[in-house]
Structure formats: C-alpha cells, structure tokens
Design a protein around this motif. Structure first.
Motif, mmCIF file in Angstrom:
data_model
loop_
_atom_site.group_PDB
_atom_site.id
_atom_site.type_symbol
_atom_site.label_atom_id
_atom_site.label_comp_id
_atom_site.label_asym_id
_atom_site.label_seq_id
_atom_site.Cartn_x
_atom_site.Cartn_y
_atom_site.Cartn_z
ATOM 1 N N GLN A 62 0.812 -1.207 0.000
ATOM 2 C CA GLN A 62 0.000 0.000 0.000
ATOM 3 C C GLN A 62 0.852 1.265 0.000
ATOM 4 O O GLN A 62 0.410 2.322 -0.416
ATOM 5 N N ARG A 63 2.083 1.170 0.491
ATOM 6 C CA ARG A 63 2.968 2.329 0.550
ATOM 7 C C ARG A 63 4.030 2.218 -0.531
ATOM 8 O O ARG A 63 4.298 1.153 -1.087
ATOM 9 N N ASN A 64 4.668 3.333 -0.805
ATOM 10 C CA ASN A 64 5.818 3.347 -1.690
ATOM 11 C C ASN A 64 6.859 2.368 -1.177
ATOM 12 O O ASN A 64 7.125 2.302 0.030
ATOM 13 N N TRP A 65 7.453 1.590 -2.074
ATOM 14 C CA TRP A 65 8.374 0.542 -1.659
ATOM 15 C C TRP A 65 9.530 1.105 -0.841
ATOM 16 O O TRP A 65 10.002 0.479 0.110
ATOM 17 N N ARG A 66 9.966 2.293 -1.189
ATOM 18 C CA ARG A 66 11.105 2.890 -0.498
ATOM 19 C C ARG A 66 10.730 3.273 0.937
ATOM 20 O O ARG A 66 11.499 3.032 1.877
#
Length: 233
Positions: A91-95
């Motif tokens: 759900q979040r940016n991978w970074r």
C-alpha cells in the motif's frame, strides 16, 4: 518419545504429553526469563543451570521443555524479534516501506544486542523471523525485481542494520572511551582520519553527524535499488 527438534519447538509442532500432572513451567515462561537474563548480562551469562536457578527449579526440570541451549537460544531469538510491524507493504511506496522495516529491525537489535550473533550462520527460522522476511518481500511487490533480487536486498538492508547495531552496542560497553584514547594517540599519524571524525562530531543531525549512519547507509542501498527498479520498468 524423542526430544523435540528446534524446528518443532519454533513452529509449535512438537508432540506434548496428553496425560500427567499439569506442568509447573511453561516453555514461553522459560524463554521469557532467558531473554531477561540475556538482556541484562549477555549470552555468555546464559546457561541451563543459571536459568533454572532464576526460575526456582532444577536444571533437569527445564529439559522437559527444551532439550538444550541450542534450542533455547533459537526460541529466544524468535521471541525477541517478535512480529514485524505493519509497514504497509503493497500500500505504501516501496522505499518508504523498506525504510520503516530497517528502522524497526534496527530497534529490535538495539533492544536485544545478544540476538545479533544468533542471526549468523545456517539455522532454522521461526515464524517471527519468517514474518520479517515476508514483510520486506511484500514491500517490494510490484517493483519488477526478481525473487532472488528481493532477497538480496533484504540481506543488504538487514546486514547494515545488524552491523550498525553491533557497533553501537560495543560503544556503550566502554568502546567510546577506548576510541577517544586511540584517536589522541594516532592523531599526528593519521590526519585524514582525525579530520573526518572531527567534522562528523560537529555535523547537525541528518547532515552526516555521528547518529546519521543508519539513514546514510539505507539511503545508499535504496538509491541503488531505485536504479535497478527503473531499469526493470
């Protein structure tokens, strides 16, 4: 009945007696007390005899629950690491998700420094440790990286967190005073070393200061992954 294996104990698949008196101890209680001892005095202070004394039982009583120290420390490691936090993988940016993962596992290593040496070498993983791997893999979903590349990324990030936590632990055990004495003795012979550490000491937070090593290393690893992910897309 043969004694349970490490894997059986970690994953809760060991057969337990169905008859007999109610156990006076519990495996979870034994492991919890062992963690308290290791947190206070380190792994070198841990022995089945010492643990039994703290629990108020005989050493032979402990062997009814755990065959030996090898199995005990495996259970301690998995319990100390605990379940991974919800980093929003997928759900979040991978970074952002991977950064949260590294910061969380770094905190676990800081809380239980003795756990660091137990993570080395070929050994069975428990459900909590497996959960940390699952969370980091989920954070990389959709990046286009292969399975082996995702696993290698986890090794890099975990290695950075583990090594830094180990260095921090050594500094709190008297290493800082020794380092200061060493710098004074070697100052004239190694001017570049002296200048670099002097600059680090006065740098503000987030700008290369002494507490910035975790962020710096994670950023460089994530920067490299970003290049590879861009190539995949």
């Amino acid at each position: 009945m043969p004694p349970p294996t490490t894997v059986e104990l970690l994953w809760g698949t060991a057969q337990r007696p169905k008859r007999g008196p109610k156990p006076a101890l519990t495996l979870d209680g034994i492991v919890a007390e062992a963690i308290v001892l290791a947190d206070a005095e380190g792994l070198t202070a841990l022995s089945m005899q010492r643990l039994a004394q703290r629990l108020g039982f005989t050493k032979m009583s402990l062997y009814r629950y755990v065959p030996g120290k090898e199995q005990l420390t495996a259970l301690m490691l998995d319990a100390a690491m605990g379940e991974p936090p919800d980093i929003g993988g997928g759900q979040r940016n991978w970074r952002v998700a991977l950064r949260a993962w590294v910061e969380a596992i770094f905190d676990r290593y800081r809380t239980h420094p003795w756990a660091i040496e137990l993570t080395l070498g070929v050994r069975p993983f428990g459900p909590n440790e497996m959960g940390w791997t699952e969370a980091a893999l989920a954070a990389q979903a959709g990046t286009g990286l292969s399975g082996s590349e995702k696993l290698d990324a986890i090794v890099l990030l975990n290695g950075h967190a583990r090594n830094l936590a180990q260095q921090v632990a050594s500094m709190t055990d008297g290493g800082e005073q020794q380092f200061t004495e060493m710098m004074v003795a070697a100052a004239d012979r190694y001017p570049q070393v002296r200048a670099a550490f002097a600059e680090e000491a006065v740098a503000p937070a987030g700008k290369g200061g002494p507490d910035d090593a975790l962020r710096f290393g994670v950023d460089r690893i994530l920067d490299g992954l970003a290049v590879l992910i861009d190539q995949r897309s």
